[in-house]
Scaffold this motif. Structure first.
Motif, PDB file in Angstrom:
ATOM      1  N   HIS A   1       1.436  -2.684  -9.388  1.00  0.00           N
ATOM      2  CA  HIS A   1       2.334  -2.617  -8.149  1.00  0.00           C
ATOM      3  C   HIS A   1       3.701  -2.866  -8.592  1.00  0.00           C
ATOM      4  O   HIS A   1       4.755  -2.423  -7.839  1.00  0.00           O
ATOM      5  CB  HIS A   1       2.169  -4.061  -7.373  1.00  0.00           C
ATOM      6  CG  HIS A   1       0.822  -3.901  -6.714  1.00  0.00           C
ATOM      7  ND1 HIS A   1       0.753  -3.414  -5.139  1.00  0.00           N
ATOM      8  CD2 HIS A   1      -0.569  -4.385  -6.831  1.00  0.00           C
ATOM      9  CE1 HIS A   1      -0.400  -3.198  -4.660  1.00  0.00           C
ATOM     10  NE2 HIS A   1      -1.296  -4.044  -5.654  1.00  0.00           N
TER      11      HIS A   1
ATOM     12  N   GLU B   1      -6.795  -1.564  -0.485  1.00  0.00           N
ATOM     13  CA  GLU B   1      -7.341  -2.288  -1.850  1.00  0.00           C
ATOM     14  C   GLU B   1      -8.756  -3.035  -1.687  1.00  0.00           C
ATOM     15  O   GLU B   1      -8.704  -3.588  -0.369  1.00  0.00           O
ATOM     16  CB  GLU B   1      -6.000  -3.266  -2.202  1.00  0.00           C
ATOM     17  CG  GLU B   1      -4.702  -2.663  -2.763  1.00  0.00           C
ATOM     18  CD  GLU B   1      -3.802  -3.533  -2.826  1.00  0.00           C
ATOM     19  OE1 GLU B   1      -3.745  -4.599  -1.924  1.00  0.00           O
ATOM     20  OE2 GLU B   1      -3.052  -3.365  -3.634  1.00  0.00           O
TER      21      GLU B   1
ATOM     22  N   TRP C   1       3.002   1.617  -9.838  1.00  0.00           N
ATOM     23  CA  TRP C   1       2.507   2.424  -8.686  1.00  0.00           C
ATOM     24  C   TRP C   1       1.534   3.567  -9.570  1.00  0.00           C
ATOM     25  O   TRP C   1       1.139   4.404  -9.338  1.00  0.00           O
ATOM     26  CB  TRP C   1       3.452   3.502  -7.838  1.00  0.00           C
ATOM     27  CG  TRP C   1       4.598   2.568  -7.208  1.00  0.00           C
ATOM     28  CD1 TRP C   1       5.833   2.707  -7.562  1.00  0.00           C
ATOM     29  CD2 TRP C   1       4.240   1.607  -6.297  1.00  0.00           C
ATOM     30  NE1 TRP C   1       6.551   1.842  -6.647  1.00  0.00           N
ATOM     31  CE2 TRP C   1       5.484   1.076  -5.801  1.00  0.00           C
ATOM     32  CE3 TRP C   1       3.075   1.094  -5.534  1.00  0.00           C
ATOM     33  CZ2 TRP C   1       5.528   0.112  -4.967  1.00  0.00           C
ATOM     34  CZ3 TRP C   1       3.126  -0.048  -4.742  1.00  0.00           C
ATOM     35  CH2 TRP C   1       4.538  -0.370  -4.219  1.00  0.00           C
TER      36      TRP C   1
ATOM     37  N   ALA D   1       3.434   3.654  -2.035  1.00  0.00           N
ATOM     38  CA  ALA D   1       4.133   3.782  -3.321  1.00  0.00           C
ATOM     39  C   ALA D   1       5.295   4.989  -3.071  1.00  0.00           C
ATOM     40  O   ALA D   1       5.479   5.635  -2.250  1.00  0.00           O
ATOM     41  CB  ALA D   1       3.012   4.606  -4.323  1.00  0.00           C
TER      42      ALA D   1
ATOM     43  N   HIS E   1      -4.949  -0.221 -10.721  1.00  0.00           N
ATOM     44  CA  HIS E   1      -3.682   0.220 -10.474  1.00  0.00           C
ATOM     45  C   HIS E   1      -2.554  -0.869 -10.598  1.00  0.00           C
ATOM     46  O   HIS E   1      -2.979  -2.012 -10.962  1.00  0.00           O
ATOM     47  CB  HIS E   1      -3.519   0.631  -8.865  1.00  0.00           C
ATOM     48  CG  HIS E   1      -3.790  -0.778  -7.786  1.00  0.00           C
ATOM     49  ND1 HIS E   1      -5.260  -0.700  -7.349  1.00  0.00           N
ATOM     50  CD2 HIS E   1      -3.152  -1.711  -7.354  1.00  0.00           C
ATOM     51  CE1 HIS E   1      -5.161  -1.904  -6.721  1.00  0.00           C
ATOM     52  NE2 HIS E   1      -4.114  -2.344  -6.627  1.00  0.00           N
TER      53      HIS E   1
ATOM     54  N   VAL F   1      -5.169   4.656  -3.008  1.00  0.00           N
ATOM     55  CA  VAL F   1      -5.093   3.598  -4.160  1.00  0.00           C
ATOM     56  C   VAL F   1      -6.516   3.701  -4.866  1.00  0.00           C
ATOM     57  O   VAL F   1      -7.530   3.590  -4.040  1.00  0.00           O
ATOM     58  CB  VAL F   1      -4.822   2.370  -3.644  1.00  0.00           C
ATOM     59  CG1 VAL F   1      -5.850   1.700  -2.762  1.00  0.00           C
ATOM     60  CG2 VAL F   1      -4.574   1.300  -4.943  1.00  0.00           C
TER      61      VAL F   1
ATOM     62  N   PHE G   1      -1.657   5.037  -7.444  1.00  0.00           N
ATOM     63  CA  PHE G   1      -1.292   5.123  -6.136  1.00  0.00           C
ATOM     64  C   PHE G   1      -1.094   6.761  -5.750  1.00  0.00           C
ATOM     65  O   PHE G   1      -0.311   7.321  -6.683  1.00  0.00           O
ATOM     66  CB  PHE G   1      -0.118   4.520  -5.811  1.00  0.00           C
ATOM     67  CG  PHE G   1      -0.478   2.910  -5.216  1.00  0.00           C
ATOM     68  CD1 PHE G   1      -0.863   2.653  -4.069  1.00  0.00           C
ATOM     69  CD2 PHE G   1      -0.395   2.098  -6.361  1.00  0.00           C
ATOM     70  CE1 PHE G   1      -0.923   1.313  -3.702  1.00  0.00           C
ATOM     71  CE2 PHE G   1      -0.495   0.634  -6.005  1.00  0.00           C
ATOM     72  CZ  PHE G   1      -0.818   0.235  -4.777  1.00  0.00           C
ATOM     73  N   THR G   2      -1.772   7.126  -5.032  1.00  0.00           N
ATOM     74  CA  THR G   2      -1.495   8.604  -4.554  1.00  0.00           C
ATOM     75  C   THR G   2      -0.022   8.824  -4.165  1.00  0.00           C
ATOM     76  O   THR G   2       0.542   7.689  -3.697  1.00  0.00           O
ATOM     77  CB  THR G   2      -2.257   9.199  -3.394  1.00  0.00           C
ATOM     78  OG1 THR G   2      -2.217   8.511  -2.284  1.00  0.00           O
ATOM     79  CG2 THR G   2      -3.902   9.165  -3.908  1.00  0.00           C
TER      80      THR G   2
ATOM     81  N   GLY H   1       0.726  -1.316   0.070  1.00  0.00           N
ATOM     82  CA  GLY H   1      -0.208   0.139   0.088  1.00  0.00           C
ATOM     83  C   GLY H   1       0.967   1.360  -0.108  1.00  0.00           C
ATOM     84  O   GLY H   1       0.225   2.253   0.144  1.00  0.00           O
TER      85      GLY H   1
END
Length: 246
Positions: A158, A114, A138, A83, A156, A152, A141-142, A81
């Protein structure tokens, strides 16, 4: 008379010598019993004592033991979670700062974790004149500090494999390819993708060219999506080998 005095003098001399000897013995004995200082600590004892005093109440952390085979311990990566902070670059395909605004502009909610209502994955390949463009990690993701929980989007990435994670709070939600492109920052309104007119791009899903424009391509579970401009890559991917846990 003279002989008597001589004998007496010699006797006194002997007594004096004997007394002096006795006094010397007594002094040594007294010194041994009461006057001797305790033996001082050795250099090793002094070092040990100093170390113990230093560590008392503020011990240094123990050194990490080497991992088996002499390999260095792996560095901790960012949490799922969290970024990495994004730096602005001149690369038109690089992820740029301002993720929050892009997620909201794409019509996506920003979740604090998530979603668990629905969870599936699709894979995206992007080609410009036959050359692969990296889909960055990422997306969605903020911006946040490494390892810290960030907001998120339900859609998205990862990592840079091109796998799009769809993790929605509610089942049955519909997400579009263009929403991911907008979160990425390569979709400028509806007019261009990566600086090229949107109408010049072609979309293939599982190897099949789509008649619908890019804006209507829906993300579905385990689809392989290829977005191409210019020369078509050879071979054109028609599937993706997702990891067993996805």
């Amino acid at each position: 008379m003279g002989t008597h005095r001589l004998t007496r003098a010699r006797t006194l001399q002997r007594l004096a010598v004997t007394a002096a000897a006795l006094l010397g013995i007594a002094a040594v004995a007294w010194s041994g019993l009461f006057g001797a200082a305790a033996p001082g600590p050795s250099a090793e004892q002094e070092t040990t004592t100093a170390t113990a005093d230093h560590s008392h109440g503020a011990a240094d952390p123990p050194a990490a033991s080497p991992s088996p085979g002499g390999a260095k311990p792996a560095a901790a990566g960012p949490s799922p979670g969290g970024a990495q902070p994004v730096q602005r670059t001149s690369d038109p395909w690089a992820l740029q700062p301002g993720a929050t605004e892009r997620i909201l502009a794409a019509g996506m909610p920003i979740l604090t974790d998530e979603g668990t209502g629905e969870h599936y994955h699709a894979h995206l390949d992007v080609y410009l004149d036959g050359k692969a463009i990296t889909v960055p990690a990422w997306i969605g993701f903020t911006d946040g500090a490494p390892g810290q929980l960030a907001g998120v989007s339900p859609a998205h990435t990862h990592d840079a494999t091109g796998i799009i994670h769809i993790e929605s709070e509610k089942p049955g939600q519909r997400y579009l390819l263009t929403q991911v492109l907008q979160e990425w920052g390569v979709l400028a309104g509806a007019g261009s993708i990566g600086g090229h007119p949107a109408g010049e791009w072609t979309v293939y899903v599982n190897g099949v060219q789509q008649a619908a424009p890019v804006g209507q391509v829906v993300l579905r579970g385990w689809d392989e999506i290829a977005l191409t401009h210019g020369d078509t890559p050879s071979p054109l991917p028609s599937s993706y080998a997702f990891p067993p846990n996805l």
